[in-house]
Design a protein around this motif. Sequence first.
Motif, PDB file in Angstrom:
ATOM      1  N   ALA A 144      -1.497   5.211   1.750  1.00  5.89           N
ATOM      2  CA  ALA A 144      -1.879   6.053   2.064  1.00  5.89           C
ATOM      3  C   ALA A 144      -1.330   5.675   3.808  1.00  5.89           C
ATOM      4  O   ALA A 144      -1.404   4.132   4.904  1.00  5.89           O
ATOM      5  CB  ALA A 144      -3.002   6.424   2.259  1.00  5.89           C
TER       6      ALA A 144
ATOM      7  N   ASN B  53      -1.843   7.188   8.417  1.00  4.62           N
ATOM      8  CA  ASN B  53      -2.878   8.378   8.304  1.00  4.62           C
ATOM      9  C   ASN B  53      -1.615   8.584   9.517  1.00  4.62           C
ATOM     10  O   ASN B  53      -0.712   8.049  10.451  1.00  4.62           O
ATOM     11  CB  ASN B  53      -4.060   7.490   9.912  1.00  4.62           C
TER      12      ASN B  53
ATOM     13  N   ASP C 165      -5.375  10.810   5.807  1.00  5.69           N
ATOM     14  CA  ASP C 165      -4.258  10.118   4.994  1.00  5.69           C
ATOM     15  C   ASP C 165      -3.313  10.791   4.642  1.00  5.69           C
ATOM     16  O   ASP C 165      -3.640  11.496   3.565  1.00  5.69           O
ATOM     17  CB  ASP C 165      -5.242   9.236   4.214  1.00  5.69           C
TER      18      ASP C 165
END
Length: 165
Positions: A106, A108, A113
């Motif tokens: 993940a 941001n 996310d």
Amino acid sequence: MFTSINEFVKEFESESAITERVLDSLTDESLGQAVTAQHRTLGRIAWHLVLSFNYMTNLGLTYDEPLADNSAPSSAAAITGEYRRLSQSFLRAVRSQWTDESLGNAVNMFGEDWLNGASLRYSLRHEIHHRGQMTVLMRQAGLRVPDVLGSTRDDWIDRGKEPLA
């Protein structure tokens, strides 16, 4: 979401070939076509597709080529050339910097996310969305729309057949 680099590359190569056909059909004169003065022009949408490769660096990818400049060229051929150059650099980055496993990582993006594999899927959907907008503006500009996902009205006419309604 993509879970395999090879799966993504195969789909990206197919979709980018279609996008290249659309971009190859643009003329310098058509770049100013817009629905209204308040909307993006055909040239701005085409350039937006090029700039989209820049945004993929937010996912941690680095390119072996310089990123595109924010200002759009006034040449359809220049836009198409930049799309080809950056799409290939993007593919090289994905192939060399990510693995099937890292597609589950993940990052941001815009305060959320996003999984890398989901970001790749989104990037394709984004391109397809804008490609569709471009084909409408191309018709308004009097350009022939190339085969995107099947024969066009013009293709049917060229074959001496009645276009489907």
